[in-house]
Design a protein around this motif. Structure first.
Motif, short mmCIF file in Angstrom:
data_model
loop_
_atom_site.label_atom_id
_atom_site.label_comp_id
_atom_site.label_asym_id
_atom_site.label_seq_id
_atom_site.Cartn_x
_atom_site.Cartn_y
_atom_site.Cartn_z
N GLU A 191 0.63 -1.36 -0.25
CA GLU A 191 -0.05 -0.02 -0.05
C GLU A 191 0.69 1.29 0.12
O GLU A 191 2.04 1.34 0.64
CB GLU A 191 -0.87 -0.05 1.35
CG GLU A 191 -2.33 0.00 0.85
CD GLU A 191 -3.12 0.25 2.03
OE1 GLU A 191 -4.28 -0.24 2.00
OE2 GLU A 191 -2.72 0.19 3.19
N TYR A 192 0.48 2.20 -0.74
CA TYR A 192 1.39 3.43 -0.89
C TYR A 192 0.46 4.84 -0.68
O TYR A 192 -0.85 4.66 -1.27
CB TYR A 192 2.27 3.65 -1.67
CG TYR A 192 1.64 3.69 -3.33
CD1 TYR A 192 1.46 2.38 -4.11
CD2 TYR A 192 1.32 4.93 -3.86
CE1 TYR A 192 0.83 2.57 -5.41
CE2 TYR A 192 0.77 4.88 -5.46
CZ TYR A 192 0.47 3.68 -5.69
OH TYR A 192 0.22 3.84 -7.22
N GLU A 193 1.05 5.69 -0.37
CA GLU A 193 0.40 7.16 -0.42
C GLU A 193 0.89 7.78 -1.70
O GLU A 193 2.03 7.71 -1.61
CB GLU A 193 0.62 8.07 0.88
CG GLU A 193 -0.14 7.55 2.11
CD GLU A 193 0.21 8.24 3.40
OE1 GLU A 193 -0.72 8.02 4.47
OE2 GLU A 193 1.18 8.76 3.37
N ASP A 194 -0.16 8.43 -2.43
CA ASP A 194 0.39 8.64 -3.79
C ASP A 194 0.41 10.54 -3.22
O ASP A 194 -0.51 11.05 -3.52
CB ASP A 194 -0.56 8.48 -4.97
CG ASP A 194 0.02 8.83 -6.17
OD1 ASP A 194 1.04 9.60 -6.37
OD2 ASP A 194 -0.53 8.56 -7.20
N LYS A 195 1.82 11.00 -3.42
CA LYS A 195 1.85 12.35 -3.29
C LYS A 195 1.22 13.25 -4.33
O LYS A 195 0.99 14.34 -4.15
CB LYS A 195 3.10 12.77 -2.56
CG LYS A 195 3.61 12.17 -1.14
CD LYS A 195 4.96 12.37 -0.97
CE LYS A 195 5.27 13.79 -0.66
NZ LYS A 195 6.65 13.88 0.19
N VAL A 196 1.58 12.56 -5.48
CA VAL A 196 1.11 13.19 -6.58
C VAL A 196 -0.20 13.67 -6.72
O VAL A 196 -1.12 14.32 -7.19
CB VAL A 196 1.62 12.60 -7.75
CG1 VAL A 196 1.20 13.27 -9.19
CG2 VAL A 196 3.07 12.55 -8.10
N GLU A 197 -1.05 12.57 -5.85
CA GLU A 197 -2.51 12.93 -5.98
C GLU A 197 -2.92 13.05 -4.54
O GLU A 197 -3.86 12.21 -4.01
CB GLU A 197 -3.26 11.61 -6.36
CG GLU A 197 -3.17 11.36 -7.77
CD GLU A 197 -3.90 10.48 -8.73
OE1 GLU A 197 -5.22 10.36 -8.41
OE2 GLU A 197 -3.44 9.80 -9.49
N ASP A 198 -2.52 13.95 -3.87
CA ASP A 198 -2.95 14.46 -2.65
C ASP A 198 -2.93 13.26 -1.44
O ASP A 198 -3.87 13.04 -0.78
CB ASP A 198 -3.99 14.98 -2.64
CG ASP A 198 -4.36 15.89 -1.31
OD1 ASP A 198 -3.51 16.47 -0.72
OD2 ASP A 198 -5.59 16.54 -1.34
N TYR A 199 -2.06 12.47 -1.74
CA TYR A 199 -1.56 11.33 -0.48
C TYR A 199 -2.72 10.16 -0.69
O TYR A 199 -3.06 9.66 0.26
CB TYR A 199 -1.57 11.82 0.88
CG TYR A 199 -0.16 12.49 0.97
CD1 TYR A 199 0.86 12.18 1.44
CD2 TYR A 199 -0.33 13.98 0.84
CE1 TYR A 199 2.05 12.66 1.85
CE2 TYR A 199 0.89 14.86 1.03
CZ TYR A 199 2.03 14.31 1.79
OH TYR A 199 3.23 14.73 1.72
#
Ligand SMILES: O=P(O)(O)OC[C@H]1O[C@H](O)[C@H](O)[C@@H](O)[C@@H]1O
Length: 303
Positions: A191-199
């Motif tokens: 699982e990851y937080e996508d910083k490019v799409e506001d986490y």
């Protein structure tokens, strides 16, 4: 601060371990042994270069527009992000990724080992700047071993009476043939937080590949990552312990232009960051009297 003369008198070994200062006064340490050459800046405890002798291309990427000035992080190599990652939680005027990468470190040890590798122990220097930003009684030590493998261990010790929380990363820039042909293995299903799409929270499917900006915090992962590069016909193997997150970052063209020191001639295309870390929900609480160590080992093999 330790002078060049003192450092060479105490730790210098001919041209095998040699300290010098550049025009801006930044002190660097050049290492040469039968396995590898390396260069480390005392500002930031920053490994700038590590070239194992068996490798045809540098393993670490260093921008040809990197700025070597006091108080500014060097673009490339292995910046040490500590004691927070990203912007400070309450004060946006403080250095993003923490102060450790922009303040001087001291040499505690520098010596050749019996196996012909070279060991360095660096400690974050105490200073008013550090005290003002981090009012805890603690010690930060970086142990580096330079050989056919590059090993780094970042140890935080709490000497005080209250617990504190750290975010940290070894924000390593790797040299690649071209960002669009490489892949990162080891994060499938994580699982990851996508910083490019506001986490936004997402889940990795397959290997990580690149055809646009990527800025991701992979959470709760202790996995070894492999950076596979058919262009340079090699794999870089990133093994870690004491780390529960991995950040993968490539800025792509627009972000690279905004940042500005990412190199001429599409320099950003020849790098990718795979950052061994404890960030976001994986930050670490260090209890009084205890220590925490983030360990990483980089090695290469032919494809
Ligand atoms: O420009 P810097 O402060 O060195 O940060 C460079 C990059 O570091 C990390 O990879 C972050 O996840 C990115 O969001 C950031 O842009």
């Amino acid at each position: 601060m330790q002078s060049i003369h003192e450092l060479n008198a105490r730790y210098g070994v001919g041209h095998k371990i040699h300290f010098s200062a550049d025009l801006n006064g930044l002190v660097t340490l050049e290492i040469e042994n039968p396995h590898a050459t390396a260069k480390v800046a005392l500002q930031g405890g920053h490994v700038m270069r590590w070239n194992p002798r068996h490798a045809e291309a540098p393993v670490l990427w260093l921008s040809d527009q990197a700025r070597f000035v006091a108080g500014r992080s060097i673009r490339g190599g292995v910046p040490v992000c500590w004691p927070w990652f990203g912007p400070h939680s309450t004060d946006e005027t403080l250095c993003p990724h923490g102060f450790a990468r922009v303040v001087p470190w001291e040499v505690v040890e520098a010596k050749p080992e019996p196996d012909n590798t070279t060991s360095l122990v660096l400690k974050l220097s105490e200073s008013r700047q550090v005290e003002n930003q981090w009012p805890y009684d603690c010690e930060l030590v970086l142990t580096i071993n330079i050989g056919p493998v590059l090993s780094m261990a970042l140890t935080t010790t709490n000497h005080g009476n209250v617990p504190f929380v750290i975010g940290e990363a070894l924000h390593t820039y790797f040299q690649v043939s071209d960002i669009e042909v490489v892949r990162v293995l080891g994060l499938d299903h994580v699982e990851y937080e996508d910083k490019v799409e506001d986490y936004m929270l997402k889940r990795q499917s397959g290997d990580v590949t690149f055809n646009d900006e990527v800025d991701r915090v992979y959470l709760n992962t202790q996995s070894t990552c492999i950076l596979e590069d058919p262009g340079l016909r090699r794999r870089i193997i990133i093994e870690k312990s004491g780390s529960n997150s991995t950040v993968v970052w490539t800025p792509w063209e627009r972000k690279a232009a905004e940042i500005g020191d990412l190199g001429s001639h599409y320099g950003w295309r020849s790098m990718v960051c795979v950052e061994t870390s404890n960030v976001r929900s994986n930050v670490v609480t260090v209890e009084p009297g205890s220590s925490h160590t983030l360990n990483v080992q980089y090695s290469t093999e032919s494809l």
